[in-house]
Design a protein around this motif. Structure first.
Motif, short mmCIF file in Angstrom:
data_model
loop_
_atom_site.label_atom_id
_atom_site.label_comp_id
_atom_site.label_asym_id
_atom_site.label_seq_id
_atom_site.Cartn_x
_atom_site.Cartn_y
_atom_site.Cartn_z
N SER A 199 2.30 -9.71 -0.23
CA SER A 199 1.19 -9.40 0.67
C SER A 199 -0.17 -9.65 0.05
N THR A 200 -0.26 -9.60 -1.28
CA THR A 200 -1.55 -9.80 -1.95
C THR A 200 -1.62 -11.14 -2.68
N PHE A 201 -0.54 -11.92 -2.58
CA PHE A 201 -0.43 -13.18 -3.33
C PHE A 201 -1.59 -14.12 -3.01
N GLY A 202 -1.87 -14.32 -1.71
CA GLY A 202 -2.92 -15.24 -1.31
C GLY A 202 -4.29 -14.79 -1.76
N GLY A 203 -4.53 -13.46 -1.69
CA GLY A 203 -5.82 -12.93 -2.12
C GLY A 203 -6.06 -13.14 -3.60
N VAL A 204 -5.04 -12.89 -4.41
CA VAL A 204 -5.15 -13.07 -5.86
C VAL A 204 -5.36 -14.55 -6.17
N LEU A 205 -4.64 -15.41 -5.44
CA LEU A 205 -4.75 -16.86 -5.64
C LEU A 205 -6.19 -17.32 -5.42
N GLU A 206 -6.80 -16.84 -4.35
CA GLU A 206 -8.17 -17.24 -4.05
C GLU A 206 -9.18 -16.62 -5.01
N SER A 207 -9.00 -15.32 -5.29
CA SER A 207 -9.97 -14.63 -6.15
C SER A 207 -10.02 -15.21 -7.55
N LYS A 208 -8.91 -15.77 -8.00
CA LYS A 208 -8.87 -16.36 -9.35
C LYS A 208 -9.10 -17.87 -9.32
N GLY A 209 -9.43 -18.39 -8.13
CA GLY A 209 -9.74 -19.81 -8.02
C GLY A 209 -8.59 -20.73 -8.36
N LEU A 210 -7.37 -20.33 -7.94
CA LEU A 210 -6.19 -21.10 -8.33
C LEU A 210 -5.55 -21.87 -7.18
N THR A 211 -6.18 -21.89 -6.02
CA THR A 211 -5.55 -22.54 -4.86
C THR A 211 -5.28 -24.02 -5.08
N SER A 212 -6.13 -24.67 -5.90
CA SER A 212 -5.96 -26.12 -6.13
C SER A 212 -5.16 -26.43 -7.39
N ALA A 213 -4.65 -25.39 -8.03
CA ALA A 213 -3.87 -25.61 -9.26
C ALA A 213 -2.63 -26.43 -8.94
#
Length: 664
Positions: free
Chosen positions: A402-416
């Motif tokens: 449930s928090t996976f997407g939020g953590v992904l965005e907050s740490k700037g990892l969506t384009s990893a």
């Protein structure tokens, strides 16, 4: 060879009623184009494929005559015209079509997948092992709860120490009493009895079947701990056995009770030896197994490794049907067995599905999937960005879905980057999108990223393999096209011919009127036919029917009487018949109201009534025939219309090549 098989094959397609996406168009080669239908090309291979399937299904005769080929070529062209029309009407774009084709496509593709060949290998290996049975002993060394790596190493060292003792002359069964953590070792000294494939966990089975007789294994790791295994015997699998038994129970903790049970079973055994003793009566009187005492003590069929060893060994040692064993003791009490039936191991074909279901329920399924992924990675050029994946795992393994997407965005990892496959790069954002679309609750332990990442890789690789098959496997392409077109043909025919033929009542009547000459009664007669099955009862029939014509009250009275007093003596038939073609009435004298005739050695009593001249059938009397003929008319009309709508251009040279190919 009758090559009407094409129409039979297409009928099969329709009956199966398959059910994703239109297969990729097979690359057109102008030298292979057999026919152009309204601007769409159809290749020679499609005709050869369909006719070859029909040939293979209909026997061993090879070749096709020119006449048969021409007939089936025209059927093929008509078939493709209807598919062309279905596409023009958009029937291949409907939700129903896509859903039906997608569901069936899952079944179609299965034999072509890497997974299928690996599963087949495991099935064959399992059955090959089933053809023999092993008797083995083992010592189990379990890990302590929440064992650390150091704890595991200590257990391994202990296993190696005991292995050394066995190799230096120690007895594995005596050492099992001393060292084994298997609770059953206290009673069986580690002796597992006989077993075969799929009865032990996979690592244990693999080790046991690879061991020479008498040699002790290295420590074998399973979910239970480390095992030392020694194979004591190998034999051909004796198959299955069915026995009946007598059971006398006792409490193992009560020595007096056990002694009484031993005396009782001895007395029963002595009673069985007497002449004229009936086994079932003895079982019912003395057996203490409530589940079987009322049915003669019969137990279900069983094979090696399914019963406790001592019971099993006694059962398989019986050789003659009806042979009775001496009393034997098990943990359940004292038994006497009688052999009822024996049968050899079933064939691979008979056992294939049961083996498959067992393999897919144990650790082999995980092993097969791992091998599938490894082969797919190698075949399709999978390259992982290890540094990026390690970074994502560290950042996201503790996050809930449930928090996976939020953590992904907050740490700037969506384009990893995760990996590249066939030149395409897949990123963390793709993984997150996949997670949102999938309804999946992980059952295995592990970090959130690790679990979902592994699942995502498997999904992408599976899609890649399917696309590769659609693009490059000609046989699979043909199969997909066959069933896709079959669905479209069914949809069009159902819409334009079958349902219309049934529901268009005005069209039916109009067709009937225009073709009334096809719906004519021939000369008819009212008749009651009595077939005499028991000649000793013929007088009953004569008395009831002689002197009467086709009289409903007389017929009813006779029917009621013979069914109650001589139900097996006669069979009867009543109605209005076209007598000229009737197998019995064509031999009767229509001038007599009652007569007896013999046809092929059987006597018939016949009452005749009014004769009716040839005349047109009423519409209601012909409706079934009219609907059938009307549907044929609609089908022909549709085909004729489509030939005008979609010009057909045949490449005669390629057509001849198809004929030659079918006769090679």
């Amino acid at each position: 060879m009758n090559y009407r098989a094409l129409s039979a094959l297409l009928a099969f397609i329709l009956i199966v009623s398959p059910g994703a996406h239109t297969p990729k168009a097979i690359a057109q080669n102008q030298d292979e184009v057999l026919v152009d239908i309204g601007g769409k090309s159809v290749e020679k291979d499609e005709l050869v494929y369909l006719l070859s399937k029909g040939k293979g299904a209909s026997g061993t005769v090879t070749g096709v005559s020119r006449e048969e080929f021409e007939e089936n070529f025209q059927l093929f062209v008509n078939y493709k015209l209807k598919v062309r029309e279905a596409e023009s009407l958009g029937l291949d774009k409907t939700e129903e079509f896509n859903r039906e084709f997608a569901s069936f496509k899952e079944t179609l593709i299965a034999p072509y997948l890497i997974k299928n060949s690996l599963e087949e290998g495991e099935l064959r290996k399992a059955y090959s092992r089933m053809e023999e049975i092993l008797r083995a002993s083992h010592i189990l060394f379990q890990f302590p709860p929440n064992a650390s790596n150091e704890d595991s190493l200590i257990v391994l060292k202990m296993a190696l120490k005991v292995k050394g003792e066995i190799e230096n002359g120690g007895d594995i069964n005596e050492l099992a009493l001393q060292y084994s953590d298997d609770p059953s070792a206290k009673t069986n000294k580690g002796d597992l009895g006989y077993f075969t494939s799929l009865q032990m966990v996979q690592p244990f089975e693999d080790a046991a079947f690879s061991l020479p007789l008498g040699k002790v294994s290295d420590p074998v790791l399973t979910n239970f701990g480390y095992h030392l295994i020694q194979v004591k015997d190998r034999q051909k699998n004796p198959g299955q056995v069915r026995v009946s038994h007598i059971l006398v129970r006792f409490d193992p903790q009560n020595a007096g009770q056990e002694e009484n049970a031993r005396r009782k079973i001895s007395d029963i055994y002595a009673e069985i030896q007497k002449e004229n003793t009936i086994w079932e009566d003895i079982v019912k009187s003395y057996s203490e197994d409530p589940a079987t005492k009322e049915n003669g003590g019969i137990l279900p069929w069983f094979g090696v490794g399914t019963m406790i060893p001592e019971f099993e060994m006694a059962a398989f040692s019986l050789t003659e049907l009806g042979e009775v064993s001496p009393p034997l003791k098990t943990q359940y009490g004292y038994h006497i067995l009688r052999l009822e039936e024996k049968k050899p191991l079933d064939s691979y074909e008979e056992m294939e599905e049961s083996i498959r279901s067992r393999i897919l329920r144990d650790s082999r399924s995980t092993m097969i999937q791992s091998q599938v992924v490894a082969i797919q990675k190698a075949r399709y050029g999978f390259k992982e960005n290890e540094a990026s994946v390690d970074n994502l795992a560290a950042a996201l393994n503790e996050a809930a879905k449930s928090t996976f997407g939020g953590v992904l965005e907050s740490k700037g990892l969506t384009s990893a980057e995760l990996f590249t496959l066939q030149g395409k790069t897949y990123k963390a954002s793709d993984l997150w999108k996949y997670m949102q679309e999938e309804e999946f609750v992980p059952r295995s332990k592990g970090g959130t990223f690790d679990i979902w990442y592994g699942r995502y890789i498997a999904s992408i690789l599976s899609q890649t393999e399917q696309m590769d098959l659609e693009a490059n496997n000609k046989e699979y392409q043909m199969l997909l096209k066959e069933y896709r077109d079959g669905i479209l043909l069914f949809s069009l025919m159902n819409q334009e011919v079958w349902q219309k033929g049934i529901t268009d009542s005005l069209g039916q009547v109009e067709f009937y009127r225009k073709n009334i000459s096809n719906y004519q009664w021939k000369n008819r007669v009212e008749a009651y036919l009595v077939k005499v099955l028991d000649l000793s009862k013929i007088d009953i029939g004569r008395k009831a029917l002689q002197g009467n014509g086709f009289n409903p009250s007389v017929i009813q009275a006779f029917e009621t009487n013979f069914k109650s007093t001589a139900s097996l003596a006669f069979t009867t038939e009543s109605g209005i018949f076209e007598y000229e073609s009737h197998p019995i009435l064509s031999k009767a004298d229509l001038g007599l109201s009652y007569q007896e005739i013999s046809v092929d050695g059987t006597t018939y009593l016949i009452n005749l009534g009014q004769k009716l001249p040839a005349e047109p059938r009423k519409f209601e009397e012909s409706r079934g025939l009219v609907i059938r003929d009307y549907q044929e008319f609609l089908d022909k009309s549709l085909t004729d219309k489509l030939k005008e709508k979609y010009p057909v251009k045949v490449n005669q040279n390629v057509k001849e090549e198809a004929f030659i190919a079918l006769n090679q």
